[in-house]
Write a protein that holds these residues in place. Structure first.
Motif, PDB file in Angstrom:
ATOM      1  N   ALA A 116       8.808  60.906 -67.223  1.00 19.19           N
ATOM      2  CA  ALA A 116       8.962  60.925 -65.772  1.00 19.19           C
ATOM      3  C   ALA A 116       7.656  61.336 -65.105  1.00 19.19           C
ATOM      4  CB  ALA A 116      10.070  61.898 -65.381  1.00 19.19           C
ATOM      5  N   VAL A 117       7.327  60.662 -64.014  1.00 25.08           N
ATOM      6  CA  VAL A 117       6.122  60.991 -63.258  1.00 25.08           C
ATOM      7  C   VAL A 117       6.351  62.277 -62.478  1.00 25.08           C
ATOM      8  CG1 VAL A 117       4.609  60.270 -61.370  1.00 25.08           C
ATOM      9  CG2 VAL A 117       5.347  58.608 -63.095  1.00 25.08           C
ATOM     10  N   ASP A 118       5.465  63.246 -62.681  1.00 29.35           N
ATOM     11  CA  ASP A 118       5.555  64.543 -61.991  1.00 29.35           C
ATOM     12  C   ASP A 118       4.856  64.510 -60.638  1.00 29.35           C
ATOM     13  OD1 ASP A 118       6.943  65.681 -64.069  1.00 29.35           O
ATOM     14  OD2 ASP A 118       5.160  66.542 -65.019  1.00 29.35           O
ATOM     15  N   ALA A 119       3.709  63.816 -60.591  1.00 33.54           N
ATOM     16  CA  ALA A 119       2.908  63.862 -59.361  1.00 33.54           C
ATOM     17  C   ALA A 119       2.062  62.611 -59.233  1.00 33.54           C
ATOM     18  CB  ALA A 119       2.013  65.097 -59.366  1.00 33.54           C
ATOM     19  N   VAL A 120       1.863  62.178 -57.982  1.00 33.72           N
ATOM     20  CA  VAL A 120       0.910  61.132 -57.642  1.00 33.72           C
ATOM     21  C   VAL A 120      -0.040  61.744 -56.633  1.00 33.72           C
ATOM     22  CG1 VAL A 120       0.557  58.862 -56.634  1.00 33.72           C
ATOM     23  CG2 VAL A 120       2.583  59.301 -58.039  1.00 33.72           C
ATOM     24  N   LEU A 121      -1.303  61.888 -57.007  1.00 37.99           N
ATOM     25  CA  LEU A 121      -2.270  62.585 -56.165  1.00 37.99           C
ATOM     26  C   LEU A 121      -3.312  61.621 -55.604  1.00 37.99           C
ATOM     27  CD1 LEU A 121      -3.034  65.682 -58.458  1.00 37.99           C
ATOM     28  CD2 LEU A 121      -1.402  65.576 -56.569  1.00 37.99           C
ATOM     29  N   THR A 122      -3.592  61.764 -54.317  1.00 40.19           N
ATOM     30  CA  THR A 122      -4.765  61.138 -53.719  1.00 40.19           C
ATOM     31  C   THR A 122      -5.710  62.202 -53.178  1.00 40.19           C
ATOM     32  OG1 THR A 122      -3.603  60.902 -51.599  1.00 40.19           O
ATOM     33  CG2 THR A 122      -3.555  59.016 -53.110  1.00 40.19           C
TER      34      THR A 122
END
Length: 555
Positions: free
Chosen positions: A488-494
């Motif tokens: 599972a994806v925990d975080a998407v950061l920009t």
């Protein structure tokens, strides 16, 4: 990028740059400012280009240096400017051009004695030293610097970067101002640019030869335990890769009674002694096993081998029996060692890492009970912390780092390949174990990291589209990705979690892995980074999922 069949082999005549042709093009070709690839463009490390492509020519340097002069006047920087250069052919030409502009504007310029090359960390450390409160007055003013280098880029390339009075790479708002000003000068056919013939400039009192080398070398004991290295009689093999620090090593050995041997003492603007990099090009990348193949052949003759890129802001560490260390592995070892062998350092000091560096550093900091700050790519993000000595260490996955003096004061604020190389010798001398052995012990405690970076050519339109997307903060629904390699994806950061600055790309993480994607700031490349703490196969799946996601975004 496919591995070239001649990667790791010594360069042939057909690989070498035609230096007379290159220099002719530097002086005779003029950039067209309406063409994007011929304009001045500052990335994370200043402006870089090639005279053949009209992206690094005399007019670029005239415009850039006058723009720097204008900036420092507006910022009330009134002291001398230190100018350093590396061993690339275009560096010498640009150095002369820069001095013509600086002297025409009445600026005192400090240059190395005897036309010596000057590494990036030497310039940075000299700026830091000159601007310490005890050394600055209203009369002397603040000191800043220009470093003429394209770093590890191929022999036909040139580069120039500006370091303001804090001594490190200039912040984005400064480089953007200089970029715009320089392009304005180019658009106006250099109207307003001042220039003094070099022969005349040499006869003024404005160019001041200075013994930058001895001052730097004499201070190394403040940051490295040189006595421990000497006492242990560590046999160190050094390959300068024909770079600007080549004449420093003999004096370092003499000054501190070290057992150092240069395995290559050649300076050649074609870099004909180099082994070809992974893509079959000559590139003085000390983090590449292909570019470092010559030194790797000699590794068993020494206790430790080190290499550096042409401006000496990067390091390569070779441990007999293990070969060239992955830069991420060495950074983790260096951080762990420093945190346990610098008793005068405060426990409150912060460890800085870029968000594409290994998560092994996160685990080391957690084990040591230290605060870690994760920032975007670019050493400029560590400058303030190193300058006010709140950061103990700042490092990049691309083999560049710097750290504080042994007493906790600032050493320099730019990457320093010398001290990272000498630290490896200190580690071996003090612990009796090479950095590679210590990393294996680290793996036993924290798990094994599988890490890879993939560089791919990118067209300007796709780069612009990607930049526009990340500027608007990509979310999971846009990615079409709720899982990464089965997790599972925990975080998407920009934005970087350490300082909330835009990362110029994205980072997607899970409990066991992450990937980051960003266009290069200095080359026409798209960079994809990935790391897994599961397996090499899991990393492959991470990178495949990432590439699919990027293609869907840019479709």
């Amino acid at each position: 990028m496919a591995l070239d069949k001649r990667a790791g082999q010594v360069a042939q005549q057909k690989d070498l740059t035609n230096i007379p042709k290159l220099m002719s093009h530097y002086y005779r070709l003029s950039p067209d400012v309406t063409q994007e690839d011929q304009r001045v463009s500052f990335g994370t490390s200043g402006h870089r280009g090639c005279a053949y492509n009209k992206s690094f020519n005399e007019k670029h340097i005239l415009a850039i240096v006058q723009a720097v002069v204008d900036y420092r006047q507006g910022a009330a920087i009134t002291g001398p400017m230190i100018v350093g250069l590396d061993t690339h052919a275009l560096s010498q030409a640009a150095y002369v051009t820069a001095l013509e502009v600086l002297t025409a504007n009445g600026i005192t310029v400090l240059v190395a004695d005897n036309d010596e090359f000057t590494p990036t960390p030497v310039v940075s450390q000299a700026i830091v030293r000159a601007n310490r409160p005890a050394n600055v007055s209203q009369v002397s003013g603040l000191t800043d610097g220009l470093i003429i280098t394209p770093s590890h880029n191929p022999p036909q390339d040139g580069g120039i970067k500006y370091n303001p009075p804090h001594g490190g790479p200039a912040e984005g708002e400064i480089t953007k101002w200089i970029e715009n000003r320089a392009n304005d000068y180019l658009a106006r056919q250099l109207e307003g640019v001042k220039r003094l013939n070099f022969g005349v400039a040499q006869n003024t009192s404005l160019i001041v030869p200075t013994d930058l080398m001895s001052t730097y070398i004499d201070s190394l004991g403040d940051v490295i335990d040189m006595q421990a290295i000497s006492k242990a009689d560590i046999r160190i093999g050094v390959d300068p890769l024909g770079g600007s620090g080549i004449h420093y090593w003999e004096k370092i050995a003499s000054r501190y009674n070290l057992n150092i041997e240069l395995v290559n003492d050649r300076v050649d603007p074609t870099f004909s002694f180099m082994t070809l990099d992974k893509d079959g090009k000559i590139r003085m990348d000390c983090s590449s096993p292909y570019a470092m193949a010559g030194l790797l052949e000699r590794q068993d003759d020494f206790d430790l081998c080190v290499g550096n890129d042409p401006d000496y802001d990067r390091h390569g560490i070779v441990c007999p029996g293990f070969g060239l260390m992955n830069p991420n592995h060495y950074l983790a070892v260096a951080i762990e060692y420093l945190l346990s062998h610098r008793p005068l350092w405060s426990k409150d000091l912060i460890i800085g890492k870029t968000l594409v560096s290994s998560a092994m550093i996160d685990r080391v900091c957690q084990e040591q009970g230290r605060t870690m700050c994760e920032v975007p790519v670019g050493f400029k993000w560590f400058v303030d912390g190193l300058a006010d000595a709140s950061f103990a260490f700042g490092g990049e996955e691309s083999a560049g780092a710097a750290f504080l003096q042994r007493d906790g004061q600032t050493w320099c604020t730019d990457k320093d390949g010398f001290i990272l190389a000498l630290l490896a010798a200190e580690i071996l001398a003090v612990t009796g174990k090479s950095p590679a052995v210590l990393y294996q012990e680290m793996v036993e405690r924290h798990g094994e990291s599988f890490y890879r970076r993939i560089d791919s050519p990118v067209k300007p339109k796709r780069k612009a589209k990607f930049n526009q997307l990340v500027a608007n903060e990509i979310n999971l629904s846009q990615l079409g990705l709720t899982q990464l390699a089965g997790d599972a994806v925990d975080a998407v950061l920009t934005q970087a979690p350490g300082n909330l600055a835009a990362i110029g790309g994205i980072k997607v993480s899970t409990a066991n892995a992450w990937f980051a994607a960003r266009p290069s700031g200095t080359e026409a490349l798209f960079k994809l980074y990935g790391e897994s703490f599961v397996s090499e196969q899991h990393l492959e799946q991470v990178l495949n999922d990432a590439q699919t996601m990027i293609e869907n975004l840019l479709a």
